[in-house]
Motif scaffolding. Structure first.
Motif, mmCIF file in Angstrom:
data_model
loop_
_atom_site.group_PDB
_atom_site.id
_atom_site.type_symbol
_atom_site.label_atom_id
_atom_site.label_comp_id
_atom_site.label_asym_id
_atom_site.label_seq_id
_atom_site.Cartn_x
_atom_site.Cartn_y
_atom_site.Cartn_z
ATOM 1 N N THR A 256 0.853 -1.176 0.000
ATOM 2 C CA THR A 256 0.000 0.000 0.000
ATOM 3 C C THR A 256 0.890 1.227 0.000
ATOM 4 O OG1 THR A 256 -2.004 0.977 0.930
ATOM 5 C CG2 THR A 256 -0.288 0.319 2.499
ATOM 6 N N VAL A 257 0.284 2.376 -0.277
ATOM 7 C CA VAL A 257 1.010 3.639 -0.297
ATOM 8 C C VAL A 257 0.708 4.384 0.996
ATOM 9 C CG1 VAL A 257 1.263 5.875 -1.441
ATOM 10 C CG2 VAL A 257 0.961 3.806 -2.807
ATOM 11 N N THR A 258 1.749 4.865 1.643
ATOM 12 C CA THR A 258 1.603 5.682 2.841
ATOM 13 C C THR A 258 2.351 6.985 2.647
ATOM 14 O OG1 THR A 258 1.836 5.720 5.255
ATOM 15 C CG2 THR A 258 3.606 4.660 4.009
ATOM 16 N N ALA A 259 1.954 7.981 3.423
ATOM 17 C CA ALA A 259 2.590 9.297 3.377
ATOM 18 C C ALA A 259 2.229 10.014 4.675
ATOM 19 C CB ALA A 259 2.089 10.092 2.172
ATOM 20 N N ASN A 260 2.612 11.271 4.767
ATOM 21 C CA ASN A 260 2.192 12.116 5.879
ATOM 22 C C ASN A 260 1.326 13.242 5.324
ATOM 23 O OD1 ASN A 260 5.069 11.046 6.836
ATOM 24 N ND2 ASN A 260 3.730 11.371 8.590
ATOM 25 N N ARG A 261 0.231 13.519 6.037
ATOM 26 C CA ARG A 261 -0.668 14.583 5.605
ATOM 27 C C ARG A 261 0.026 15.922 5.797
ATOM 28 N NH1 ARG A 261 -6.413 13.728 7.785
ATOM 29 N NH2 ARG A 261 -5.358 14.067 9.765
ATOM 30 N N LEU A 262 -0.033 16.762 4.796
ATOM 31 C CA LEU A 262 0.669 18.033 4.792
ATOM 32 C C LEU A 262 0.192 18.957 5.912
ATOM 33 C CD1 LEU A 262 2.727 19.838 3.351
ATOM 34 C CD2 LEU A 262 0.876 20.618 1.877
ATOM 35 N N THR A 263 -1.090 18.975 6.206
ATOM 36 C CA THR A 263 -1.624 19.941 7.166
ATOM 37 C C THR A 263 -1.248 19.666 8.616
ATOM 38 O OG1 THR A 263 -3.701 18.711 7.283
ATOM 39 C CG2 THR A 263 -3.589 20.563 5.726
ATOM 40 N N ASP A 264 -1.091 18.386 8.997
ATOM 41 C CA ASP A 264 -0.827 18.087 10.402
ATOM 42 C C ASP A 264 0.197 16.975 10.636
ATOM 43 O OD1 ASP A 264 -2.287 15.858 9.659
ATOM 44 O OD2 ASP A 264 -3.962 16.249 11.015
ATOM 45 N N GLY A 265 0.747 16.410 9.572
ATOM 46 C CA GLY A 265 1.773 15.390 9.704
ATOM 47 C C GLY A 265 1.269 13.986 10.001
ATOM 48 N N ARG A 266 -0.048 13.817 10.098
ATOM 49 C CA ARG A 266 -0.607 12.493 10.399
ATOM 50 C C ARG A 266 -0.259 11.494 9.309
ATOM 51 N NH1 ARG A 266 -5.457 11.768 13.471
ATOM 52 N NH2 ARG A 266 -4.906 9.611 13.093
ATOM 53 N N VAL A 267 -0.111 10.233 9.689
ATOM 54 C CA VAL A 267 0.133 9.154 8.745
ATOM 55 C C VAL A 267 -1.168 8.895 7.988
ATOM 56 C CG1 VAL A 267 0.718 6.721 8.507
ATOM 57 C CG2 VAL A 267 1.874 8.126 10.223
ATOM 58 N N ILE A 268 -1.071 8.819 6.664
ATOM 59 C CA ILE A 268 -2.234 8.554 5.823
ATOM 60 C C ILE A 268 -1.917 7.456 4.820
ATOM 61 C CG2 ILE A 268 -3.387 10.781 6.089
ATOM 62 C CD1 ILE A 268 -2.032 11.750 3.555
ATOM 63 N N TYR A 269 -2.979 6.839 4.323
ATOM 64 C CA TYR A 269 -2.863 5.719 3.386
ATOM 65 C C TYR A 269 -3.743 5.984 2.179
ATOM 66 C CZ TYR A 269 -0.949 3.707 7.581
ATOM 67 O OH TYR A 269 -0.189 3.484 8.704
ATOM 68 N N ARG A 270 -3.256 5.574 1.025
ATOM 69 C CA ARG A 270 -3.995 5.747 -0.224
ATOM 70 C C ARG A 270 -5.108 4.705 -0.287
ATOM 71 N NH1 ARG A 270 -3.698 9.990 -3.814
ATOM 72 N NH2 ARG A 270 -4.248 9.287 -5.879
ATOM 73 N N THR A 271 -6.321 5.150 -0.624
ATOM 74 C CA THR A 271 -7.468 4.251 -0.703
ATOM 75 C C THR A 271 -7.697 3.789 -2.136
ATOM 76 O OG1 THR A 271 -9.093 5.993 -1.089
ATOM 77 C CG2 THR A 271 -8.564 5.486 1.221
ATOM 78 N N VAL A 272 -8.585 2.832 -2.300
ATOM 79 C CA VAL A 272 -8.925 2.313 -3.628
ATOM 80 C C VAL A 272 -9.499 3.416 -4.504
ATOM 81 C CG1 VAL A 272 -10.419 0.695 -4.868
ATOM 82 C CG2 VAL A 272 -9.290 -0.026 -2.776
ATOM 83 N N SER A 273 -10.248 4.339 -3.901
ATOM 84 C CA SER A 273 -10.885 5.414 -4.677
ATOM 85 C C SER A 273 -9.918 6.533 -5.046
ATOM 86 C CB SER A 273 -12.065 5.990 -3.893
ATOM 87 O OG SER A 273 -11.596 6.657 -2.729
ATOM 88 N N GLY A 274 -8.667 6.460 -4.552
ATOM 89 C CA GLY A 274 -7.685 7.490 -4.876
ATOM 90 C C GLY A 274 -7.655 8.623 -3.873
ATOM 91 N N SER A 275 -8.389 8.488 -2.786
ATOM 92 C CA SER A 275 -8.342 9.497 -1.729
ATOM 93 C C SER A 275 -7.356 9.042 -0.657
ATOM 94 C CB SER A 275 -9.743 9.716 -1.145
ATOM 95 O OG SER A 275 -10.218 8.519 -0.559
ATOM 96 N N TRP A 276 -7.337 9.711 0.470
ATOM 97 C CA TRP A 276 -6.437 9.375 1.562
ATOM 98 C C TRP A 276 -7.235 9.108 2.825
ATOM 99 C CZ3 TRP A 276 -1.330 8.707 0.657
ATOM 100 C CH2 TRP A 276 -0.786 9.268 -0.499
#
Length: 91
Positions: A3-23
């Motif tokens: 899966t794809v993970t990153a950090n959210r720009l606004t608050d640094g939270r860990v986020i994951y890419r969903t099937v729909s292309g959102s986070w």
């Protein structure tokens, strides 16, 4: 599975890419990717620098982070560690 993970720009939270292309901040929402689709999804996610920074692929095993970096990803998922394993000197 990856899966794809990153950090959210606004608050640094860990986020994951969903099937729909959102986070999502929930790992259970993360898209499960095979080797053929993982690089393309990572490339698309990496272009969303207004939402997420530092996107990369992680291994998933049994619905949790796996692979060689499972401990690091587990810490990212559950939040920062606090405290110390060193005994404090008494006065």
């Amino acid at each position: 599975m990856k899966t794809v993970t990153a950090n959210r720009l606004t608050d640094g939270r860990v986020i994951y890419r969903t099937v729909s292309g959102s986070w999502s901040t929930d790992l259970s929402d993360a898209a499960r990717l095979d080797a053929d689709e993982a690089d393309a999804v990572l490339e698309a996610a990496s272009d969303e620098t207004h939402i997420a920074v530092g996107a990369y692929l992680i291994e998933l095993e049994d619905e949790k982070p796996g692979g060689q970096k499972w401990r690091r990803e587990g810490i990212r998922l559950s939040g920062p560690t606090t405290g110390s394993t060193h005994a404090q000197a008494t006065a």
